[in-house]
Scaffold this motif. Structure first.
Motif, short mmCIF file in Angstrom:
data_model
loop_
_atom_site.label_atom_id
_atom_site.label_comp_id
_atom_site.label_asym_id
_atom_site.label_seq_id
_atom_site.Cartn_x
_atom_site.Cartn_y
_atom_site.Cartn_z
N ILE A 118 -2.93 13.52 -5.11
CA ILE A 118 -1.99 12.72 -4.34
C ILE A 118 -1.37 11.64 -5.23
CG2 ILE A 118 -1.72 11.15 -2.38
CD1 ILE A 118 -4.16 12.60 -1.12
N ARG A 119 -2.22 10.95 -6.01
CA ARG A 119 -1.72 9.88 -6.89
C ARG A 119 -0.70 10.41 -7.90
NH1 ARG A 119 -6.39 7.15 -8.44
NH2 ARG A 119 -6.85 8.82 -9.91
N ARG A 120 -0.95 11.60 -8.40
CA ARG A 120 -0.07 12.19 -9.42
C ARG A 120 1.23 12.72 -8.83
NH1 ARG A 120 0.44 17.42 -10.68
NH2 ARG A 120 -1.47 17.95 -9.53
N CYS A 121 1.16 13.22 -7.60
CA CYS A 121 2.27 14.02 -7.09
C CYS A 121 3.27 13.28 -6.21
CB CYS A 121 1.72 15.22 -6.30
SG CYS A 121 0.83 16.41 -7.33
N THR A 122 2.88 12.18 -5.60
CA THR A 122 3.79 11.58 -4.62
C THR A 122 4.03 10.10 -4.90
OG1 THR A 122 4.25 11.42 -2.24
CG2 THR A 122 2.00 10.98 -2.94
N ASP A 123 5.26 9.65 -4.63
CA ASP A 123 5.60 8.24 -4.81
C ASP A 123 5.04 7.37 -3.69
OD1 ASP A 123 7.39 8.09 -7.20
OD2 ASP A 123 8.54 9.55 -6.06
N HIS A 124 4.94 7.94 -2.47
CA HIS A 124 4.52 7.13 -1.33
C HIS A 124 3.98 8.04 -0.24
CE1 HIS A 124 4.78 2.97 0.24
NE2 HIS A 124 4.70 3.55 1.42
N VAL A 125 2.98 7.55 0.46
CA VAL A 125 2.39 8.30 1.58
C VAL A 125 2.65 7.53 2.87
CG1 VAL A 125 0.28 9.27 2.57
CG2 VAL A 125 0.59 9.25 0.08
N LEU A 126 3.15 8.23 3.87
CA LEU A 126 3.33 7.67 5.21
C LEU A 126 2.12 8.08 6.05
CD1 LEU A 126 7.08 8.61 5.77
CD2 LEU A 126 6.15 6.45 4.89
N CYS A 127 1.33 7.09 6.45
CA CYS A 127 0.05 7.35 7.13
C CYS A 127 0.17 7.20 8.63
CB CYS A 127 -1.01 6.37 6.62
SG CYS A 127 -1.30 6.46 4.83
N TYR A 179 1.23 2.38 6.76
CA TYR A 179 0.85 2.84 8.10
C TYR A 179 2.08 2.79 8.99
CZ TYR A 179 -1.12 2.88 12.80
OH TYR A 179 -1.38 3.19 14.13
N VAL A 180 2.46 3.92 9.56
CA VAL A 180 3.65 3.98 10.40
C VAL A 180 3.32 4.34 11.84
CG1 VAL A 180 5.13 4.59 8.46
CG2 VAL A 180 4.12 6.43 9.83
N GLY A 181 2.03 4.53 12.15
CA GLY A 181 1.66 4.97 13.49
C GLY A 181 1.94 6.46 13.66
N HIS A 182 1.57 6.96 14.82
CA HIS A 182 1.82 8.38 15.09
C HIS A 182 3.13 8.50 15.86
CE1 HIS A 182 1.37 12.54 16.20
NE2 HIS A 182 0.27 12.62 15.48
N ALA A 188 8.86 4.20 8.97
CA ALA A 188 8.95 5.24 7.95
C ALA A 188 10.25 5.11 7.15
CB ALA A 188 8.85 6.62 8.60
N CYS A 189 11.35 4.87 7.86
CA CYS A 189 12.64 4.71 7.17
C CYS A 189 12.64 3.48 6.28
CB CYS A 189 13.77 4.65 8.19
SG CYS A 189 14.13 6.24 9.00
N ASP A 190 12.00 2.40 6.74
CA ASP A 190 11.90 1.19 5.91
C ASP A 190 11.14 1.49 4.62
OD1 ASP A 190 13.26 -0.28 7.80
OD2 ASP A 190 11.47 -1.28 8.61
#
Length: 385
Positions: free
Chosen positions: A135-144, A162-165, A375-377
């Motif tokens: 994950i650390r290598r492959c993505t710039d950001h994770v939306l949780c 954290y963006v909620g469900h 998420a958009c932010d």
């Protein structure tokens, strides 16, 4: 002023991912008018104007042995998609869940200078912790979608928000059961069980016959029971054949899609382990979680598990709020027994149902955020970095 974004690519690998991706894409289109979007998705993404280059069911495979059967096709799709995206150079790639397909693709695209975001953090806290480095290598950001995940990922140097469900704000805190039943033609006072065996082909093969046999056993115990089975469109013909053979007649209603209507209408649900269990919790419905897969896939899966639970409501609660019947335990008799246990009229069962409802109400509040805006932010910050 928002950073410019003219084109985005998304990959959503199954029905639940298609739903999440569609909600997110609508928000992106509102923030960046004229945004072009394409990739892998399903009917909900297509309804937003998304250009679907491959259908999401191509990736809807779960289990090691099942993946091997489709390995060449899936790898071929990823290779073709990678080549197309490297040629087109979209401003952003968003992998929605499906980490086995998306993370390696994200890594290749990120190495080529394309910004990558992963929506729905891989559950490294539940199984396969070795995935953290990937994950650390492959993505710039994770939306949780769960509140504890950003801190956990931050310990490993992974940027996350954290963006909620996204479904939590869309599902009423008090679902309207009467209206849902009227829409399905069910009597207001009927006892209703929703059957949700999953959307993948292997789930239909392994789970649906067990669910239908369990329904027959339940009907023998309570002849007035009614069952609702929402079928994903891609699997409808196959599911219809299995339902016809089961001989449940008018006791079972098969619908094209409509899982939320079924959950709103039911008194309890017999449900496959997966994202749908969280949706059932948001609808405050008692459930019995089941899963069955190829025996070798199951043995390999067990070795990767870090927790005793597989159902999301139980994982988030840290205890067995609802029963889980997995692999050999998922017999029709056991599925029927545990489901009927939720429908009993004695005071102890009523208190059990109410306690569960209150836990699910609290969970709903924890997951309810303005997901699309958050998420958009976060995506805007990634683009501006």
């Amino acid at each position: 002023m928002a950073a410019a974004l003219k084109a985005v690519a998304l990959v959503a690998g199954e029905a639940s991912g298609d739903l999440l991706a569609a909600e997110l894409l609508r928000g992106l289109q509102a923030r960046w008018p004229g945004l072009q979007a394409g990739g892998i998705g399903g009917p909900k993404l297509e309804a937003t104007g998304f250009q679907c280059w491959w259908p999401s069911e191509k990736l809807a495979v779960r289990g090691y042995v099942e993946v091997l059967r489709h390995y060449r096709e899936i790898v071929g799709i990823r290779r073709q998609l990678k080549a197309r995206l490297l040629a087109d150079q979209p401003g952003l790639f968003i992998g929605v869940d499906a980490p086995d397909f998306n993370l390696d693709l994200e890594g290749d695209l990120r190495a080529a200078g394309i910004r990558t975001v992963h929506f729905v953090a891989p559950a490294v806290w539940a199984w396969r912790p070795e995935r953290v480095e990937q994950i650390r290598r492959c993505t710039d950001h994770v939306l949780c979608i769960f509140p504890f995940e950003p801190e956990l990922l931050a310990r490993h140097g992974i940027a996350a928000t954290y963006v909620g469900h996204p479904l939590a704000p869309l599902i009423p805190l008090e679902p309207d059961q009467a209206t849902a039943r009227a829409g399905l033609g069910l009597a207001p006072d009927a006892r209703v069980v929703a059957l949700l065996p999953g959307s993948r082909s292997a789930e239909i093969e392994h789970l649906l016959p067990r669910f239908l046999q369990a329904a027959r056993l339940m009907l023998r115990e309570q002849p007035g029971l009614r069952f609702v089975l929402p079928a994903v469109p891609a699997q409808f013909a196959r599911i219809e054949q299995l339902v016809t053979r089961a001989g449940l007649g008018e006791a079972l209603q098969l619908t094209r899609g409509g899982s939320h209507a079924a959950l709103a209408a039911c008194d309890a649900t017999l449900i496959a382990s997966g994202t749908a269990t969280l949706e059932a919790a948001l609808f405050k419905r008692p459930m019995v979680i089941a899963y069955h897969m190829n025996w070798l896939s199951w043995k390999l899966h067990q070795r990767k598990m870090l927790q005793p639970w597989v159902g999301l409501p139980n994982i988030l609660a840290g205890e067995f709020l609802v029963p889980e019947l997995l692999q050999e335990a998922a017999t029709p008799a056991a599925l029927a027994r545990e489901t009927l246990a939720w429908l009993a009229d004695d005071q102890a069962t009523q208190a059990r149902r109410e306690a569960l409802r209150q836990r699910f109400v609290r969970l709903h509040g924890e997951l309810s955020r303005d997901t699309v805006r958050l998420a958009c932010d976060a995506i805007e910050q990634v683009l501006a970095a």
